[in-house]
Design an enzyme around this catalytic site. Structure first.
Site, PDB file in Angstrom:
ATOM      1  N   HIS A 204       0.437  -3.673  -6.727  1.00 32.17           N
ATOM      2  CA  HIS A 204       1.170  -3.255  -5.536  1.00 32.17           C
ATOM      3  C   HIS A 204       2.633  -2.968  -5.810  1.00 32.17           C
ATOM      4  CE1 HIS A 204      -2.521  -4.315  -3.466  1.00 32.17           C
ATOM      5  NE2 HIS A 204      -2.132  -3.347  -2.665  1.00 32.17           N
ATOM      6  N   GLU A 451     -14.050  -0.755  -0.489  1.00 32.09           N
ATOM      7  CA  GLU A 451     -13.312  -1.110  -1.703  1.00 32.09           C
ATOM      8  C   GLU A 451     -13.980  -2.235  -2.486  1.00 32.09           C
ATOM      9  OE1 GLU A 451      -9.262  -1.918  -0.625  1.00 32.09           O
ATOM     10  OE2 GLU A 451      -9.798  -3.109   1.098  1.00 32.09           O
ATOM     11  N   ASP A 475      -8.988  -0.908  -5.336  1.00 26.85           N
ATOM     12  CA  ASP A 475      -9.795  -2.128  -5.391  1.00 26.85           C
ATOM     13  C   ASP A 475     -11.228  -1.833  -5.808  1.00 26.85           C
ATOM     14  OD1 ASP A 475      -8.163  -4.369  -4.847  1.00 26.85           O
ATOM     15  OD2 ASP A 475      -7.876  -3.589  -2.825  1.00 26.85           O
ATOM     16  N   CYS A 522      -8.097   6.664   0.158  1.00 22.67           N
ATOM     17  CA  CYS A 522      -6.682   6.317   0.344  1.00 22.67           C
ATOM     18  C   CYS A 522      -6.129   5.527  -0.838  1.00 22.67           C
ATOM     19  CB  CYS A 522      -6.478   5.552   1.650  1.00 22.67           C
ATOM     20  SG  CYS A 522      -7.357   3.993   1.707  1.00 22.67           S
TER      21      CYS A 522
HETATM   22  C1  PEP Z   1      -7.100   0.461  -2.333  1.00 18.53           C
HETATM   23  O1  PEP Z   1      -7.557  -0.635  -2.657  1.00 18.53           O
HETATM   24  O2  PEP Z   1      -7.395   1.531  -2.906  1.00 18.53           O
HETATM   25  C2  PEP Z   1      -6.148   0.550  -1.205  1.00 18.53           C
HETATM   26  C3  PEP Z   1      -5.764   1.711  -0.733  1.00 18.53           C
HETATM   27  O3  PEP Z   1      -5.644  -0.606  -0.705  1.00 18.53           O
HETATM   28  P1  PEP Z   1      -4.518  -1.471  -1.455  1.00 18.53           P
HETATM   29  O4  PEP Z   1      -4.021  -0.658  -2.622  1.00 18.53           O
HETATM   30  O5  PEP Z   1      -3.452  -1.763  -0.480  1.00 18.53           O
HETATM   31  O6  PEP Z   1      -5.279  -2.680  -1.886  1.00 18.53           O
HETATM   32 MG    MG Z   2      -7.294  -2.326  -1.371  1.00 13.29          MG
END
Ligand code: PEP
Ligand code: MG
Length: 592
Positions: A204, A451, A475, A522
């Site tokens: 992140h 995910e 994920d 996403c």
């Molecule tokens: C993902 O897991 O691809 C996602 C968009 O959520 P995050 O990156 O916030 O876990």
């Molecule tokens: Mg995620």
């Protein structure tokens, strides 16, 4: 002497600037710039903290029992001396006055400088005095943090501070690791690039760096040890290389590349408001991922046709003692909805845990603290369902925002039908509570993030309940391949091209479309041009990414012919090395 440090490229481009080292202090330290008008205030905070700590040590000394070893009193004397010594106070003040650091940051920056000086001392006795300086600084930091009324200043003050700073040498951030919550503060600051020792491409911290659209390299293992405060640093965010104190020739070469990439950006920028339609006339939806309501305007400006992912957890971070209540959340969601001027906003319920702890902690600290793998623990919807009151509170806040525009709710990390039942029960109760209170809300669609492999395999059953799905590839890759996305030690195994990942992606997109439901991606793959054609070939027509990536992806979409791409998919999906197979197809296409 010029040196090179290698890591992983996570955000493209070239940054050239002076290094700002952020120490991984034992105390949580807020780092932010302060405006000119707040400088005297920060210096006063420092003085007050020094007086309070001196008084505390004096008291400890006076209360020492007569039988206490006299070394203890001597130690306290050393601490008092260090505290009153001008080297610490004067230098720390300089960081505040000249660099506009807040008091805590200034102090930890000075500790970084002193610690290195101690490390280089020949004399073992003197070298060991480093621990005393660290203890004194730690006391001061605790005192400052205790008295930090309201923490960081308002965003507007931070922006003003950033403006005051313009014209100085550009700064790049160098750290062992940075907590995602800290990154949010840096997001509003003046850094032109980032280097961290740890982290993976989709950690992140890297995601927030990318959302700032500034060059970044993570997993550069030794960087924070090899780079010194104020060193000139080039961050090559394309190659994942950091050059420390570059020679004039190398510097000139990078300045040239920097100018080229600025030109390229300006050129791409012109596509902002061009509709994203492929050569064969397929419209493609390009949505934005945002982390705060303020990003809404940025998304609109970048040409997004809506928000595909609002990571609401960033509203909760660093707020353990005072989590945002319903009204505060409602205002944040409403502001994002209003900023999007009628375009849809997909708000994801809180996804804390794993490398996004509520506390200001880096991924490494999380692992140290929690031991077990937190990515498999109480995270995302699991956390929300374990706090049903808070979950309903968030749902009410999101529902209330739906009275101001088009809102969709997205649930992270669903894996089990039992969770689905609880989610819809919570929603029904949240709606009933709003009805009772006479609060307005509109109809909202509810979607699931795909995910976890279990969710991808259960897509049919999930879509009996959910209106839409959004694939979180970050994920999905982590959980399919059993690779911790935040761990640089296994980052080389984190492979979006893995046939198992591609199969899950393709099956999810295909099935959702067959069932007539909207499906988007996403995760970071959606904003990476290396995957645009492949995802189009799989039938994807909705991509959600950082606003800064939209123009590049759009350019790719405008040049794509989905009929040709779809015809190539089979060969890629069955290849042992899909990345290589797709590369060959792309080459063939270019030479045609
Ligand atoms: C993902 O897991 O691809 C996602 C968009 O959520 P995050 O990156 O916030 O876990
Ligand atoms: Mg995620």
């Amino acid at each position: 002497m010029s040196i090179q440090v290698f890591g992983m490229p996570v955000s493209r481009g070239v940054a050239i600037g002076r290094a700002v080292l952020v120490a991984s202090s034992r105390v949580d330290v807020a780092h932010y710039f302060v405006g000119i008008e707040r400088i005297e205030h920060e210096i006063q905070r420092l003085r007050d903290a020094r007086d309070a700590v001196a008084a505390e040590i004096e008291m400890l000394k006076n209360e020492l029992p007569a039988e206490a070893p006299h070394e203890l009193a001597a130690l306290l004397d050393v601490h008092l001396m260090l505290l009153r010594d001008d080297t610490l106070a004067v230098a720390t003040k300089t960081w505040i006055c000249e660099r506009h650091y807040n008091a805590e940051w200034a102090l930890s920056a000075q500790l970084e400088v002193l610690a290195r000086q101690f490390d280089e001392m020949e004399d073992a006795y003197l070298r060991e005095r480093k621990a005393d300086v660290e203890q004194v600084v730690e006391r001061l930091l605790r005192e400052l943090t205790r008295n930090a009324a309201g923490g960081a200043p308002e965003a507007s003050a931070l922006r003003q501070a950033a403006r005051d700073f313009a014209g100085e040498d550009p700064l790049v951030l160098v750290a062992s690791d940075v907590a995602p919550a800290d990154m949010m503060q840096f997001k509003r600051s003046v850094f032109t690039g980032f280097v961290t020792d740890v982290g993976g491409r989709t950690s992140h911290t890297a995601i927030v760096a990318r959302s700032m659209d500034i060059p970044a390299v993570v997993g550069a293992r030794e960087a924070s040890r090899l780079i010194r405060q104020d060193d000139w640093v080039v961050i090559d965010g394309d190659a994942g290389v950091v050059i420390v104190n570059p020679s004039p020739i190398v510097l000139e070469e990078y300045r040239f590349r920097q100018r080229q990439s600025d030109l390229e950006r300006a050129r791409l920028n012109r596509l902002r408001h061009t509709p994203a339609v492929t050569l064969d006339g397929q419209p493609v939806e390009l949505l934005a991922n945002i982390e705060s309501p303020g990003d809404g305007a940025v998304a609109l400006d970048a040409g997004a046709v809506g928000v595909g992912l609002f990571r609401s957890e960033f509203l909760f971070m660093n707020r353990v003692a005072d989590l945002p209540g319903e009204d505060e959340q409602f205002e944040a969601y409403r502001d994002a909805v209003l900023a999007l001027q009628g375009l849809p906003v997909t708000i994801r319920t809180v996804d804390v845990g794993a490398d996004k702890p509520l506390e200001r902690m880096s991924a490494q600290e999380v692992r140290r603290e929690h031991g077990l793998n937190p990515a498999l623990g109480l995270r995302a919807i699991r956390w929300s369902l374990s706090e049903p009151g808070m979950f309903r509170q968030q749902l009410r806040a999101i529902l209330r925002a739906s009275a101001f525009g088009k809102v969709r709710i997205l649930i992270p990390m669903v894996a089990h039908l039992g969770e689905v039942k609880l989610i819809f029960e919570a929603l029904a109760r949240a709606r009933a509570q709003l009805d009772e209170a006479g609060r307005a809300y509109s109809r909202v669609e509810v979607g699931a993030m795909i995910e976890v492999p279990a969710a991808a395999l259960m897509i049919d059953r999930f879509l009996r309940h959910f209106d839409f799905v959004s694939i979180g590839t970050n994920d999905l890759i982590q959980y399919t391949l059993a690779i911790d996305r935040a761990d640089e030690a296994v980052a080389h195994l984190y492979d979006p091209w893995h046939p198992a990942v591609l199969q899950l992606l393709h099956a999810t997109i295909t099935r959702a479309k067959e069932l007539g439901r909207s499906v988007s991606v996403c995760g970071e793959m959606a904003g990476d041009v290396a995957f645009t054609d492949l995802l189009l070939a799989m039938g994807l027509r909705s991509f959600s990414m950082h606003p800064a990536r939209i123009s590049s992806i759009k350019q790719r979409v405008l040049r794509a012919d989905t009929r040709f791409l779809a015809a190539q998919l089979e060969k890629t999906m069955t290849a042992d090395d899909p990345a290589e197979a797709w590369r060959l197809i792309a080459q063939g296409r270019v030479s045609h």
